[in-house]
Design an enzyme around this catalytic site. Structure first.
Site, PDB file in Angstrom:
ATOM      1  N   ASN A 211       2.546  32.862 -29.481  1.00 35.41           N
ATOM      2  CA  ASN A 211       3.533  31.923 -28.946  1.00 35.41           C
ATOM      3  C   ASN A 211       4.203  32.525 -27.715  1.00 35.41           C
ATOM      4  O   ASN A 211       3.870  33.635 -27.303  1.00 35.41           O
ATOM      5  CB  ASN A 211       4.544  31.540 -30.032  1.00 35.41           C
ATOM      6  N   ASP A 281       3.674  31.148 -37.629  1.00 31.71           N
ATOM      7  CA  ASP A 281       3.794  30.553 -38.966  1.00 31.71           C
ATOM      8  C   ASP A 281       2.429  30.409 -39.632  1.00 31.71           C
ATOM      9  O   ASP A 281       2.337  30.274 -40.845  1.00 31.71           O
ATOM     10  CB  ASP A 281       4.446  29.172 -38.864  1.00 31.71           C
ATOM     11  N   LYS A 291     -17.331  38.679 -32.142  1.00 31.15           N
ATOM     12  CA  LYS A 291     -16.889  37.584 -31.278  1.00 31.15           C
ATOM     13  C   LYS A 291     -17.710  36.317 -31.555  1.00 31.15           C
ATOM     14  O   LYS A 291     -18.937  36.387 -31.615  1.00 31.15           O
ATOM     15  CB  LYS A 291     -17.073  38.017 -29.817  1.00 31.15           C
ATOM     16  N   PHE A 324      17.141  33.796 -36.479  1.00 31.67           N
ATOM     17  CA  PHE A 324      17.254  33.008 -35.245  1.00 31.67           C
ATOM     18  C   PHE A 324      16.580  31.663 -35.487  1.00 31.67           C
ATOM     19  O   PHE A 324      15.620  31.587 -36.253  1.00 31.67           O
ATOM     20  CB  PHE A 324      16.563  33.725 -34.078  1.00 31.67           C
ATOM     21  N   LYS A 338      18.032  26.080 -42.230  1.00 39.25           N
ATOM     22  CA  LYS A 338      17.370  27.392 -42.328  1.00 39.25           C
ATOM     23  C   LYS A 338      18.316  28.433 -42.914  1.00 39.25           C
ATOM     24  O   LYS A 338      17.897  29.316 -43.659  1.00 39.25           O
ATOM     25  CB  LYS A 338      16.860  27.836 -40.949  1.00 39.25           C
ATOM     26  N   LYS A 342      16.710  29.850 -46.235  1.00 36.74           N
ATOM     27  CA  LYS A 342      16.232  31.234 -46.152  1.00 36.74           C
ATOM     28  C   LYS A 342      17.264  32.212 -46.703  1.00 36.74           C
ATOM     29  O   LYS A 342      17.056  33.421 -46.667  1.00 36.74           O
ATOM     30  CB  LYS A 342      15.878  31.566 -44.699  1.00 36.74           C
TER      31      LYS A 342
HETATM   32  N1  CTP Z   1      10.652  33.931 -39.497  1.00 33.69           N
HETATM   33  C1  CTP Z   1      10.158  34.869 -40.388  1.00 33.69           C
HETATM   34  N2  CTP Z   1       8.855  34.823 -40.767  1.00 33.69           N
HETATM   35  C2  CTP Z   1       8.040  33.863 -40.320  1.00 33.69           C
HETATM   36  C3  CTP Z   1       8.537  32.879 -39.434  1.00 33.69           C
HETATM   37  C4  CTP Z   1       9.853  32.940 -39.045  1.00 33.69           C
HETATM   38  O1  CTP Z   1      10.908  35.752 -40.791  1.00 33.69           O
HETATM   39  N3  CTP Z   1       6.780  33.849 -40.709  1.00 33.69           N
HETATM   40  C5  CTP Z   1      12.046  34.021 -39.091  1.00 33.69           C
HETATM   41  C6  CTP Z   1      12.242  34.107 -37.596  1.00 33.69           C
HETATM   42  O2  CTP Z   1      12.221  35.463 -37.154  1.00 33.69           O
HETATM   43  C7  CTP Z   1      13.620  33.487 -37.399  1.00 33.69           C
HETATM   44  C8  CTP Z   1      13.721  32.485 -38.537  1.00 33.69           C
HETATM   45  O3  CTP Z   1      12.724  32.847 -39.488  1.00 33.69           O
HETATM   46  O4  CTP Z   1      14.638  34.443 -37.561  1.00 33.69           O
HETATM   47  C9  CTP Z   1      13.491  31.066 -38.129  1.00 33.69           C
HETATM   48  O5  CTP Z   1      12.261  30.948 -37.450  1.00 33.69           O
HETATM   49  P1  CTP Z   1      11.753  29.544 -36.925  1.00 33.69           P
HETATM   50  O6  CTP Z   1      10.437  29.732 -36.253  1.00 33.69           O
HETATM   51  O7  CTP Z   1      12.852  28.870 -36.188  1.00 33.69           O
HETATM   52  O8  CTP Z   1      11.602  28.750 -38.289  1.00 33.69           O
HETATM   53  P2  CTP Z   1      10.424  28.555 -39.262  1.00 33.69           P
HETATM   54  O9  CTP Z   1      10.858  29.046 -40.602  1.00 33.69           O
HETATM   55  O10 CTP Z   1       9.188  29.177 -38.708  1.00 33.69           O
HETATM   56  O11 CTP Z   1      10.327  26.983 -39.329  1.00 33.69           O
HETATM   57  P3  CTP Z   1       9.799  25.928 -38.221  1.00 33.69           P
HETATM   58  O12 CTP Z   1       8.858  26.684 -37.320  1.00 33.69           O
HETATM   59  O13 CTP Z   1       9.140  24.891 -39.053  1.00 33.69           O
HETATM   60  O14 CTP Z   1      11.026  25.412 -37.525  1.00 33.69           O
END
Ligand code: CTP
Length: 400
Positions: A211, A281, A291, A324, A338, A342
């Site tokens: 990303n 994610d 490859k 975040f 969140k 979380k």
């Molecule tokens: N985070 C994490 N582990 C993951 C994905 C995210 O610990 N596999 C943490 C990120 O570091 C951040 C928080 O979760 O502090 C929120 O991440 P975000 O990408 O906004 O949320 P997601 O839980 O991934 O949900 P979505 O992408 O559906 O909004």
């Protein structure tokens, strides 16, 4: 809150000593950056430094009179040091370091150093032969044992054409050393894990999905923690950023699973975890060993990566936990969810689609979401945003 309220160097008077090295030209940039951080700068030049840069340039840059004569204004050696919050000598030649270490006061700068009661930062710059000279090294050690803060020098090509140690530290490092010297060490003895940057989830040995995260916010948070004296463990996905000086551990990872493993390795000793990273994610269920050929039909089945923040949130005993939430649009509602889902103590919300607040920029506009309050901040630099965040975190950690 006004934008400049969190400038770390606001209301600080910095006395900058410029001595006779080629790197003296860099002092214009140093002065400009210190002023950008809110400081006021007064310059003392040695006579030798005027061979490399003119007093007028430094007067224009600082907006203040430049001093160099001990006798032009007889009490200046006392008045200048009495009014300063910090002294920085950049570049610092072997000569000024030798004089400083031996209490010699034979010009305005060396006299001011001797009469100054606060912290002194030195940025040595010289040829490697001089730097490695044992007598010079003894002088340096003596200063450090008296609390003088050394920044640099770096290795690289030197003005004389040789390669070696002796280049003045980067201006960013000098600024960081100054900020750190002036910061309240209210996180000393606290251990903080910070994650930063993206992760890479591999399809085959050469292809991955990732990303746009640059790591800038996480690295800024790491610097802010270091300034406050914390032991910082920075766990970073791939990033082009320079790792901050003074980390307890710097762990480079690639995948979300590796990030999770690194976080959990250090977790038992942590007082706080700040998840500024953007771990992917999803990851391809299977990584091909070789490859893939483009003639192959690409059908990828993804699986979810471990949610690191939630994993920590579920623990019975856990450190103070900050997540975040980078959302597209003003989705504070998603960020609030969140926080609860979380089980974090705080979520730092930012709208990545608003101007100046997205990926790979130096600014951010954050809202801190805690259980009982929400605090929005105006657009500010990522360093300032890290500073306001740390101010809140430090309050919690002091109580724990
Ligand atoms: N985070 C994490 N582990 C993951 C994905 C995210 O610990 N596999 C943490 C990120 O570091 C951040 C928080 O979760 O502090 C929120 O991440 P975000 O990408 O906004 O949320 P997601 O839980 O991934 O949900 P979505 O992408 O559906 O909004």
């Amino acid at each position: 809150m006004a934008k400049d309220k969190k400038k770390v160097l606001k209301n600080n008077n910095i006395l900058l000593g410029v001595t006779g090295g080629v790197a003296a030209y860099k002092s214009v940039d140093l002065i400009r950056r210190l002023k950008d951080e809110g400081a006021s700068v007064t310059v003392i030049m040695t006579d030798a430094s005027k061979n490399f840069i003119t007093p007028l340039s430094l007067e224009i840059a600082s907006g203040n009179k430049v001093y160099s004569s001990l006798f032009e204004d007889p009490m200046s050696h006392i008045a200048l040091s009495r009014n300063a919050d910090l002294m920085v000598i950049a570049p610092a030649t072997a000569n000024i370091i030798g004089k400083f270490a031996n209490g010699i006061a034979d010009d305005l700068l060396s006299t001011c150093i001797l009469s100054f009661k606060g912290k002194v930062v030195i940025a040595p710059a010289m040829n490697w032969r001089m730097y490695e000279n044992p007598i010079f090294q003894e002088n340096l050690k003596r200063l450090i044992s008296h609390g003088v803060i050394q920044v640099g020098p770096d290795k690289g090509s030197l003005a004389c054409g040789e390669e070696g140690i002796g280049r003045m530290a980067d201006i960013s490092e000098v600024i960081e050393a100054i900020k750190s010297a002036l910061s309240n060490k209210d996180l000393s003895k606290k251990k903080v894990i910070i994650t930063a940057g993206p992760t890479r989830e591999y399809l085959d040995p050469v292809r991955f999905i990732s990303n746009r995260s640059s790591g800038k916010m996480g690295y800024a948070v790491a610097r802010a923690c270091l300034r406050r004296g914390a032991d910082v463990i920075l766990i970073s996905g791939p990033s082009s950023l320079q790792s901050p000086q003074g980390l307890k551990s710097f762990v480079k990872v690639e995948t979300a699973q590796e990030m999770r493993d690194a976080v959990f390795k250090y977790l038992p000793e942590a007082d706080a975890v700040i998840m500024a990273a953007a771990p992917a994610d999803f990851s391809p269920g299977k990584k091909e060993k070789t490859k893939m050929d483009k003639s192959e039909k690409l059908l990828v089945k993804f699986k979810n990566t471990p949610d690191i923040l939630s994993g920590i949130g579920r623990l019975k005993r856990r450190p103070f936990l900050i997540g975040f939430a980078a959302e597209t649009g003003d989705r504070l509602d998603k960020a609030r969810k969140k926080l609860i889902q979380k089980n974090a103590d705080m979520i730092v919300f930012n709208n990545v689609s608003s101007a100046g607040s997205g990926f790979d920029v130096d600014t951010n506009k954050i809202t801190l979401i805690e259980r009982d309050r929400e605090t929005p901040f105006p657009l500010m630099s990522k360093d300032e945003a890290a500073e306001v965040l740390l101010e809140v975190i430090a309050k919690y950690l002091r109580k724990r």
